[in-house]
Design an enzyme around this catalytic site. Structure first.
Site, mmCIF file in Angstrom:
data_model
loop_
_atom_site.group_PDB
_atom_site.id
_atom_site.type_symbol
_atom_site.label_atom_id
_atom_site.label_comp_id
_atom_site.label_asym_id
_atom_site.label_seq_id
_atom_site.Cartn_x
_atom_site.Cartn_y
_atom_site.Cartn_z
ATOM 1 N N TYR A 113 35.341 11.113 39.864
ATOM 2 C CA TYR A 113 35.579 11.996 38.718
ATOM 3 C C TYR A 113 34.679 13.212 38.854
ATOM 4 O O TYR A 113 33.506 13.088 39.222
ATOM 5 C CB TYR A 113 35.250 11.270 37.399
ATOM 6 C CG TYR A 113 35.256 12.212 36.210
ATOM 7 C CD1 TYR A 113 36.418 12.390 35.475
ATOM 8 C CD2 TYR A 113 34.121 12.951 35.869
ATOM 9 C CE1 TYR A 113 36.444 13.287 34.413
ATOM 10 C CE2 TYR A 113 34.149 13.846 34.808
ATOM 11 C CZ TYR A 113 35.311 14.004 34.085
ATOM 12 O OH TYR A 113 35.340 14.900 33.049
ATOM 13 N N GLU A 201 38.747 19.765 34.917
ATOM 14 C CA GLU A 201 38.472 18.363 35.196
ATOM 15 C C GLU A 201 39.368 17.844 36.326
ATOM 16 O O GLU A 201 40.566 18.085 36.311
ATOM 17 C CB GLU A 201 38.751 17.573 33.909
ATOM 18 C CG GLU A 201 38.311 16.146 33.937
ATOM 19 C CD GLU A 201 38.630 15.470 32.602
ATOM 20 O OE1 GLU A 201 37.690 15.120 31.877
ATOM 21 O OE2 GLU A 201 39.821 15.293 32.289
#
Ligand code: GDP
Ligand code: MN
Length: 395
Positions: A113, A201
Protein backbone atom coordinates in the site's frame (compact mmCIF):
# COMPACT_ATOMS: atom_id res chain seq x y z
CA UNK A 1 -13.56 15.68 -7.02
CA UNK A 2 -12.98 11.99 -7.35
CA UNK A 3 -11.54 10.38 -10.46
CA UNK A 4 -11.86 6.99 -12.07
CA UNK A 5 -8.96 4.55 -11.87
CA UNK A 6 -8.14 4.96 -15.57
CA UNK A 7 -8.02 8.77 -15.21
CA UNK A 8 -5.85 8.55 -12.10
CA UNK A 9 -3.48 6.18 -13.90
CA UNK A 10 -3.24 8.59 -16.85
CA UNK A 11 -2.22 11.41 -14.52
CA UNK A 12 0.27 9.20 -12.70
CA UNK A 13 1.82 7.90 -15.92
CA UNK A 14 2.30 11.49 -17.14
CA UNK A 15 4.32 12.16 -13.99
CA UNK A 16 6.50 9.13 -14.46
CA UNK A 17 4.76 6.70 -12.10
CA UNK A 18 5.02 3.12 -13.37
CA UNK A 19 1.49 1.87 -14.02
CA UNK A 20 0.18 -1.33 -15.51
CA UNK A 21 -0.62 -0.99 -19.22
CA UNK A 22 -4.33 -0.42 -19.80
CA UNK A 23 -7.07 1.16 -21.92
CA UNK A 24 -10.55 2.28 -21.01
CA UNK A 25 -13.62 0.97 -22.88
CA UNK A 26 -17.24 2.11 -22.87
CA UNK A 27 -18.69 -0.88 -24.76
CA UNK A 28 -17.99 -4.58 -25.17
CA UNK A 29 -16.59 -3.98 -28.66
CA UNK A 30 -14.22 -1.31 -27.35
CA UNK A 31 -13.16 -3.68 -24.56
CA UNK A 32 -12.20 -6.40 -27.05
CA UNK A 33 -10.39 -3.84 -29.22
CA UNK A 34 -8.52 -2.54 -26.16
CA UNK A 35 -7.42 -6.07 -25.27
CA UNK A 36 -6.31 -6.65 -28.87
CA UNK A 37 -4.08 -3.54 -28.75
CA UNK A 38 -2.61 -4.49 -25.39
CA UNK A 39 -1.93 -7.98 -26.74
CA UNK A 40 -0.06 -6.52 -29.71
CA UNK A 41 2.12 -4.37 -27.47
CA UNK A 42 2.77 -6.87 -24.68
CA UNK A 43 2.46 -10.18 -26.50
CA UNK A 44 0.45 -11.44 -23.54
CA UNK A 45 -2.93 -13.09 -23.47
CA UNK A 46 -4.10 -12.58 -19.89
CA UNK A 47 -6.11 -9.45 -19.05
CA UNK A 48 -7.88 -7.86 -16.12
CA UNK A 49 -11.32 -6.36 -16.76
CA UNK A 50 -12.04 -3.68 -14.16
CA UNK A 51 -15.30 -1.84 -13.49
CA UNK A 52 -14.77 1.93 -13.41
CA UNK A 53 -16.83 3.44 -10.60
CA UNK A 54 -15.92 5.95 -7.90
CA UNK A 55 -15.75 3.38 -5.14
CA UNK A 56 -13.21 0.98 -3.78
CA UNK A 57 -13.69 -2.68 -2.98
CA UNK A 58 -14.60 -3.49 -6.59
CA UNK A 59 -12.63 -6.73 -6.52
CA UNK A 60 -14.67 -8.19 -3.68
CA UNK A 61 -17.91 -7.01 -5.28
CA UNK A 62 -17.20 -8.86 -8.53
CA UNK A 63 -16.10 -5.82 -10.52
CA UNK A 64 -12.50 -6.96 -11.18
CA UNK A 65 -12.03 -10.19 -13.18
CA UNK A 66 -9.20 -11.94 -14.95
CA UNK A 67 -9.82 -12.98 -18.55
CA UNK A 68 -7.62 -15.16 -20.78
CA UNK A 69 -7.99 -14.40 -24.48
CA UNK A 70 -10.13 -11.94 -26.39
CA UNK A 71 -13.30 -14.04 -26.23
CA UNK A 72 -13.07 -14.20 -22.45
CA UNK A 73 -12.63 -10.40 -22.39
CA UNK A 74 -15.81 -10.11 -24.48
CA UNK A 75 -17.74 -12.29 -22.09
CA UNK A 76 -16.46 -10.73 -18.85
CA UNK A 77 -16.78 -7.14 -20.12
CA UNK A 78 -20.35 -7.98 -21.18
CA UNK A 79 -21.13 -9.02 -17.64
CA UNK A 80 -19.44 -6.11 -15.88
CA UNK A 81 -20.63 -3.30 -18.18
CA UNK A 82 -24.14 -2.35 -17.14
CA UNK A 83 -23.99 -4.18 -13.83
CA UNK A 84 -25.00 -2.45 -10.61
CA UNK A 85 -21.85 -2.99 -8.64
CA UNK A 86 -22.21 -3.09 -4.87
CA UNK A 87 -19.20 -2.51 -2.65
CA UNK A 88 -18.79 -1.28 0.92
CA UNK A 89 -18.44 2.22 -0.53
CA UNK A 90 -21.38 2.37 -2.94
CA UNK A 91 -24.40 2.15 -0.67
CA UNK A 92 -26.93 -0.67 -0.84
CA UNK A 93 -28.30 0.15 -4.31
CA UNK A 94 -24.90 -0.14 -5.96
CA UNK A 95 -23.42 1.93 -8.77
CA UNK A 96 -24.07 1.40 -12.49
CA UNK A 97 -20.90 0.45 -14.38
CA UNK A 98 -20.57 2.50 -17.59
CA UNK A 99 -16.95 1.78 -18.47
CA UNK A 100 -14.29 -0.83 -17.88
CA UNK A 101 -10.52 -0.58 -17.79
CA UNK A 102 -8.79 -3.40 -19.64
CA UNK A 103 -5.26 -3.99 -18.36
CA UNK A 104 -2.59 -6.53 -19.05
CA UNK A 105 -2.49 -8.94 -16.13
CA UNK A 106 0.77 -9.11 -14.23
CA UNK A 107 2.11 -11.88 -11.99
CA UNK A 108 2.08 -10.51 -8.49
CA UNK A 109 4.89 -11.49 -6.12
CA UNK A 110 3.90 -9.04 -3.36
CA UNK A 111 1.27 -6.37 -2.80
CA UNK A 112 1.91 -3.11 -0.94
CA UNK A 113 0.00 0.00 0.00
CA UNK A 114 1.23 3.50 -0.79
CA UNK A 115 -0.69 6.73 -0.32
CA UNK A 116 -0.17 10.48 -0.07
CA UNK A 117 -2.60 12.81 1.65
CA UNK A 118 -2.71 15.97 3.70
CA UNK A 119 -2.15 15.79 7.44
CA UNK A 120 -4.09 18.84 8.59
CA UNK A 121 -2.89 18.59 12.16
CA UNK A 122 0.76 18.82 11.16
CA UNK A 123 0.13 21.12 8.17
CA UNK A 124 2.21 18.75 6.09
CA UNK A 125 1.68 16.10 3.47
CA UNK A 126 2.04 12.58 4.72
CA UNK A 127 3.16 9.56 2.73
CA UNK A 128 1.90 6.28 4.12
CA UNK A 129 3.25 2.90 3.12
CA UNK A 130 2.54 -0.63 4.21
CA UNK A 131 3.48 -4.17 3.36
CA UNK A 132 -0.19 -5.02 3.97
CA UNK A 133 -1.36 -4.04 0.49
CA UNK A 134 -4.41 -5.24 -1.39
CA UNK A 135 -6.55 -5.18 1.73
CA UNK A 136 -8.45 -2.21 3.10
CA UNK A 137 -5.96 0.14 4.66
CA UNK A 138 -8.58 1.26 7.21
CA UNK A 139 -8.51 -2.27 8.65
CA UNK A 140 -4.71 -2.22 8.85
CA UNK A 141 -4.84 1.20 10.53
CA UNK A 142 -7.37 -0.04 13.08
CA UNK A 143 -5.88 -3.44 13.88
CA UNK A 144 -2.14 -3.22 13.20
CA UNK A 145 -1.26 0.48 13.02
CA UNK A 146 2.42 -0.37 13.53
CA UNK A 147 2.39 -1.84 10.01
CA UNK A 148 1.85 1.59 8.46
CA UNK A 149 5.00 3.61 7.87
CA UNK A 150 4.59 7.36 7.75
CA UNK A 151 6.82 10.08 6.44
CA UNK A 152 5.79 13.71 6.66
CA UNK A 153 6.78 16.08 3.91
CA UNK A 154 7.02 19.80 4.43
CA UNK A 155 5.38 21.35 1.37
CA UNK A 156 7.98 24.13 1.39
CA UNK A 157 11.02 21.89 1.08
CA UNK A 158 9.33 19.03 -0.80
CA UNK A 159 10.18 15.36 -0.63
CA UNK A 160 13.84 14.64 0.10
CA UNK A 161 15.46 11.66 -1.62
CA UNK A 162 16.33 10.14 1.78
CA UNK A 163 12.63 10.11 2.73
CA UNK A 164 11.72 8.10 -0.36
CA UNK A 165 14.61 5.71 0.40
CA UNK A 166 13.45 5.39 4.00
CA UNK A 167 10.02 4.26 2.83
CA UNK A 168 11.32 1.87 0.15
CA UNK A 169 13.70 0.38 2.72
CA UNK A 170 10.92 0.11 5.28
CA UNK A 171 8.84 -1.87 2.79
CA UNK A 172 11.75 -4.30 2.34
CA UNK A 173 12.63 -3.56 -1.28
CA UNK A 174 16.10 -4.59 -2.43
CA UNK A 175 18.41 -4.15 -5.40
CA UNK A 176 16.90 -2.75 -8.58
CA UNK A 177 13.39 -2.90 -7.08
CA UNK A 178 14.61 -0.63 -4.26
CA UNK A 179 15.74 1.98 -6.80
CA UNK A 180 12.50 1.63 -8.74
CA UNK A 181 10.43 1.94 -5.58
CA UNK A 182 12.17 5.18 -4.51
CA UNK A 183 11.65 6.58 -8.00
CA UNK A 184 8.01 5.45 -7.82
CA UNK A 185 7.45 7.19 -4.48
CA UNK A 186 9.04 10.42 -5.69
CA UNK A 187 6.95 10.39 -8.88
CA UNK A 188 3.75 9.69 -6.93
CA UNK A 189 4.47 12.59 -4.62
CA UNK A 190 5.14 14.88 -7.60
CA UNK A 191 1.87 13.83 -9.25
CA UNK A 192 -0.01 14.52 -6.00
CA UNK A 193 1.46 18.01 -5.62
CA UNK A 194 1.32 19.06 -9.27
CA UNK A 195 -2.29 18.02 -9.74
CA UNK A 196 -3.37 19.67 -6.45
CA UNK A 197 -4.72 16.39 -5.17
CA UNK A 198 -5.94 15.82 -1.64
CA UNK A 199 -5.36 12.08 -1.96
CA UNK A 200 -3.27 9.86 -4.23
CA UNK A 201 -3.41 6.24 -3.28
CA UNK A 202 -2.00 3.06 -4.78
CA UNK A 203 -3.50 -0.14 -3.41
CA UNK A 204 -2.05 -2.46 -4.40
CA UNK A 205 1.38 -1.38 -5.45
CA UNK A 206 2.79 -4.61 -6.85
CA UNK A 207 6.20 -6.14 -7.01
CA UNK A 208 5.83 -8.52 -9.97
CA UNK A 209 7.44 -11.93 -10.36
CA UNK A 210 9.67 -10.28 -12.98
CA UNK A 211 10.81 -7.69 -10.40
CA UNK A 212 8.86 -4.67 -11.67
CA UNK A 213 7.34 -2.13 -9.28
CA UNK A 214 3.90 -1.23 -10.68
CA UNK A 215 0.66 0.49 -9.69
CA UNK A 216 -2.18 -1.99 -10.17
CA UNK A 217 -4.84 0.30 -8.77
CA UNK A 218 -4.93 4.07 -8.36
CA UNK A 219 -7.21 6.48 -6.62
CA UNK A 220 -6.89 10.25 -6.86
CA UNK A 221 -9.11 12.87 -5.26
CA UNK A 222 -8.57 16.41 -6.52
CA UNK A 223 -9.00 19.51 -4.41
CA UNK A 224 -12.08 21.24 -5.88
CA UNK A 225 -10.74 24.62 -4.82
CA UNK A 226 -7.76 24.22 -7.15
CA UNK A 227 -9.64 22.86 -10.16
CA UNK A 228 -9.79 26.30 -11.76
CA UNK A 229 -6.09 26.01 -12.57
CA UNK A 230 -6.37 22.51 -14.04
CA UNK A 231 -8.82 22.74 -16.92
CA UNK A 232 -7.71 19.35 -18.25
CA UNK A 233 -8.33 17.66 -14.91
CA UNK A 234 -11.62 19.50 -14.32
CA UNK A 235 -12.81 18.03 -17.64
CA UNK A 236 -12.44 14.57 -16.12
CA UNK A 237 -15.55 15.10 -13.99
CA UNK A 238 -18.02 12.26 -14.48
CA UNK A 239 -21.52 13.66 -13.86
CA UNK A 240 -22.94 10.14 -13.56
CA UNK A 241 -20.88 9.64 -10.42
CA UNK A 242 -22.07 12.84 -8.76
CA UNK A 243 -25.17 13.34 -6.70
CA UNK A 244 -27.76 14.92 -9.08
CA UNK A 245 -28.90 17.34 -6.38
CA UNK A 246 -25.32 18.49 -5.80
CA UNK A 247 -24.94 19.10 -9.54
CA UNK A 248 -28.12 21.20 -9.64
CA UNK A 249 -26.96 23.16 -6.60
CA UNK A 250 -23.64 23.90 -8.30
CA UNK A 251 -25.56 25.54 -11.18
CA UNK A 252 -26.91 28.11 -8.73
CA UNK A 253 -23.55 28.43 -6.93
CA UNK A 254 -25.12 26.96 -3.82
CA UNK A 255 -22.81 25.10 -1.54
CA UNK A 256 -24.89 21.94 -1.03
CA UNK A 257 -23.95 18.55 0.35
CA UNK A 258 -26.54 15.83 0.63
CA UNK A 259 -26.70 14.00 3.97
CA UNK A 260 -28.90 11.18 5.23
CA UNK A 261 -31.12 12.94 7.79
CA UNK A 262 -34.71 14.23 7.82
CA UNK A 263 -34.44 18.00 8.42
CA UNK A 264 -33.52 20.12 5.42
CA UNK A 265 -31.69 23.32 6.20
CA UNK A 266 -30.91 26.50 4.35
CA UNK A 267 -28.38 28.84 5.87
CA UNK A 268 -26.10 31.71 4.87
CA UNK A 269 -22.49 31.16 5.77
CA UNK A 270 -20.66 27.89 6.28
CA UNK A 271 -20.06 28.41 10.00
CA UNK A 272 -23.71 29.13 10.67
CA UNK A 273 -24.63 26.11 8.54
CA UNK A 274 -22.47 23.90 10.75
CA UNK A 275 -24.03 25.39 13.90
CA UNK A 276 -27.51 24.89 12.45
CA UNK A 277 -26.78 21.23 11.80
CA UNK A 278 -25.78 20.92 15.46
CA UNK A 279 -29.06 22.58 16.50
CA UNK A 280 -31.05 20.12 14.38
CA UNK A 281 -29.29 17.25 16.11
CA UNK A 282 -29.94 18.77 19.53
CA UNK A 283 -33.60 19.07 18.56
CA UNK A 284 -33.71 15.33 17.93
CA UNK A 285 -33.49 15.48 14.15
CA UNK A 286 -30.74 14.65 11.69
CA UNK A 287 -29.67 17.16 9.04
CA UNK A 288 -30.73 16.12 5.52
CA UNK A 289 -28.15 18.37 3.97
CA UNK A 290 -25.61 21.10 4.34
CA UNK A 291 -26.70 24.13 2.35
CA UNK A 292 -24.92 27.45 2.38
CA UNK A 293 -26.71 29.94 0.12
CA UNK A 294 -23.81 32.35 0.52
CA UNK A 295 -23.76 36.01 1.44
CA UNK A 296 -26.31 36.98 -1.17
CA UNK A 297 -29.57 35.17 -0.46
CA UNK A 298 -31.81 36.32 -3.33
CA UNK A 299 -35.32 35.09 -4.13
CA UNK A 300 -33.83 33.03 -6.94
CA UNK A 301 -31.22 31.25 -4.82
CA UNK A 302 -33.74 30.67 -2.02
CA UNK A 303 -36.18 29.18 -4.50
CA UNK A 304 -33.48 26.90 -5.95
CA UNK A 305 -32.56 25.93 -2.39
CA UNK A 306 -36.14 24.91 -1.55
CA UNK A 307 -36.50 22.95 -4.78
CA UNK A 308 -33.29 21.03 -4.15
CA UNK A 309 -34.09 20.32 -0.50
CA UNK A 310 -37.60 19.11 -1.35
CA UNK A 311 -36.36 16.66 -3.98
CA UNK A 312 -34.91 14.62 -1.13
CA UNK A 313 -37.75 12.28 -0.08
CA UNK A 314 -36.37 11.98 3.49
CA UNK A 315 -37.02 15.63 4.31
CA UNK A 316 -39.76 16.03 6.95
CA UNK A 317 -39.15 19.63 8.00
CA UNK A 318 -37.11 22.58 6.76
CA UNK A 319 -35.22 25.02 8.93
CA UNK A 320 -34.11 28.28 7.36
CA UNK A 321 -31.55 30.08 9.46
CA UNK A 322 -30.39 33.37 8.01
CA UNK A 323 -28.24 36.00 9.65
CA UNK A 324 -28.80 39.41 8.17
CA UNK A 325 -25.42 41.03 8.00
CA UNK A 326 -24.69 42.23 4.50
CA UNK A 327 -28.05 40.91 3.33
CA UNK A 328 -31.09 42.38 5.11
CA UNK A 329 -33.66 40.08 6.74
CA UNK A 330 -36.64 41.82 5.11
CA UNK A 331 -35.13 41.11 1.71
CA UNK A 332 -34.56 37.49 2.60
CA UNK A 333 -38.13 37.21 3.96
CA UNK A 334 -39.50 38.55 0.67
CA UNK A 335 -37.35 36.00 -1.15
CA UNK A 336 -38.74 33.20 1.02
CA UNK A 337 -42.34 34.30 0.47
CA UNK A 338 -41.81 34.56 -3.28
CA UNK A 339 -40.09 31.17 -3.40
CA UNK A 340 -42.73 29.50 -1.20
CA UNK A 341 -45.42 30.66 -3.60
CA UNK A 342 -43.64 29.05 -6.55
CA UNK A 343 -42.39 25.86 -4.93
CA UNK A 344 -44.95 23.74 -3.13
CA UNK A 345 -43.55 23.26 0.37
CA UNK A 346 -45.42 20.32 1.85
CA UNK A 347 -43.45 19.96 5.09
CA UNK A 348 -43.31 22.27 8.13
CA UNK A 349 -41.14 25.31 7.43
CA UNK A 350 -39.40 27.03 10.30
CA UNK A 351 -37.62 30.28 9.58
CA UNK A 352 -35.23 32.03 11.88
CA UNK A 353 -34.14 35.50 10.85
CA UNK A 354 -31.68 37.40 12.98
CA UNK A 355 -29.71 40.56 12.42
CA UNK A 356 -30.46 43.59 10.30
CA UNK A 357 -34.22 44.21 10.00
CA UNK A 358 -35.10 40.89 11.67
CA UNK A 359 -38.45 42.19 12.99
CA UNK A 360 -39.46 43.54 9.58
CA UNK A 361 -38.55 40.16 8.11
CA UNK A 362 -40.66 38.28 10.63
CA UNK A 363 -43.61 40.59 9.99
CA UNK A 364 -43.38 39.93 6.25
CA UNK A 365 -43.45 36.18 6.86
CA UNK A 366 -46.37 36.40 9.27
CA UNK A 367 -48.41 38.61 6.98
CA UNK A 368 -47.75 36.46 3.95
CA UNK A 369 -50.57 34.05 4.71
CA UNK A 370 -48.17 31.12 4.31
CA UNK A 371 -47.85 28.53 7.05
CA UNK A 372 -44.39 29.47 8.19
CA UNK A 373 -43.26 29.15 11.77
CA UNK A 374 -40.93 31.97 12.66
CA UNK A 375 -38.31 32.26 15.32
CA UNK A 376 -35.77 34.81 16.37
CA UNK A 377 -33.88 32.85 18.99
CA UNK A 378 -31.99 29.69 18.06
CA UNK A 379 -33.60 27.88 20.99
CA UNK A 380 -37.05 28.75 19.69
CA UNK A 381 -36.15 27.46 16.24
CA UNK A 382 -34.84 24.20 17.71
CA UNK A 383 -38.04 23.68 19.74
CA UNK A 384 -40.15 24.25 16.65
CA UNK A 385 -38.14 21.67 14.71
CA UNK A 386 -38.61 19.17 17.54
CA UNK A 387 -42.34 19.86 17.58
CA UNK A 388 -42.65 19.55 13.80
CA UNK A 389 -40.91 16.16 13.84
CA UNK A 390 -42.92 15.02 16.87
CA UNK A 391 -46.23 15.91 15.28
CA UNK A 392 -45.38 13.84 12.24
CA UNK A 393 -44.29 10.90 14.33
CA UNK A 394 -47.65 10.79 16.14
CA UNK A 395 -49.74 11.69 13.07
P1 GDP B 1 -10.41 -2.60 -5.78
O1 GDP B 1 -10.92 -3.92 -5.30
O2 GDP B 1 -11.53 -1.68 -6.14
O3 GDP B 1 -9.45 -1.98 -4.86
O4 GDP B 1 -9.67 -2.89 -7.19
P2 GDP B 1 -8.13 -3.27 -7.50
O5 GDP B 1 -7.74 -2.54 -8.72
O6 GDP B 1 -7.27 -3.06 -6.31
O7 GDP B 1 -8.21 -4.81 -7.85
C1 GDP B 1 -8.59 -5.77 -6.91
C2 GDP B 1 -7.57 -6.87 -6.83
O8 GDP B 1 -7.42 -7.48 -8.09
C3 GDP B 1 -6.18 -6.41 -6.46
O9 GDP B 1 -6.01 -6.26 -5.09
C4 GDP B 1 -5.32 -7.49 -7.02
O10 GDP B 1 -5.14 -8.52 -6.06
C5 GDP B 1 -6.12 -8.03 -8.19
N1 GDP B 1 -5.47 -7.65 -9.43
C6 GDP B 1 -5.51 -6.45 -10.04
N2 GDP B 1 -4.71 -6.45 -11.13
C7 GDP B 1 -4.17 -7.68 -11.20
C8 GDP B 1 -3.23 -8.29 -12.08
O11 GDP B 1 -2.75 -7.72 -13.05
N3 GDP B 1 -2.91 -9.60 -11.82
C9 GDP B 1 -3.42 -10.29 -10.78
N4 GDP B 1 -3.04 -11.53 -10.60
N5 GDP B 1 -4.28 -9.74 -9.92
C10 GDP B 1 -4.64 -8.44 -10.12
MN1 MN C 1 -7.50 -1.45 -4.85
Amino acid sequence: MKLHEYQAKDILARHGVAVQRGLVAFSVEEAVEAARQIQQESGKDLFVVKAQIHAGGRGKGGGVKLARGLEAVREVAGKILGMKLKTHQTGPEGQLVRSVLITEAVDIAREYYLGVTLDRQRSMNVIMASTEGGVEIETVAAETPEKILKVWVDPLTGLSPYQARQLAFGLGFEGQAFKDATRFIAALYRAYVESDASLAEINPLALTEQGQVLALDAKITLDDNALFRHKDLAAMRDPYEEDPLELEAAEYSLNYIKLDGNVGCMVNGAGLAMATMDIIKLAGGEPANFLDVGGNASAETVEAGFRIILKDPNVRAILVNIFGGIVRCDRVARGIVEAARKVEINVPLIVRLQGTNAEEGQAILQESGLTIETAILLKEAAEKVTRALGQQATA
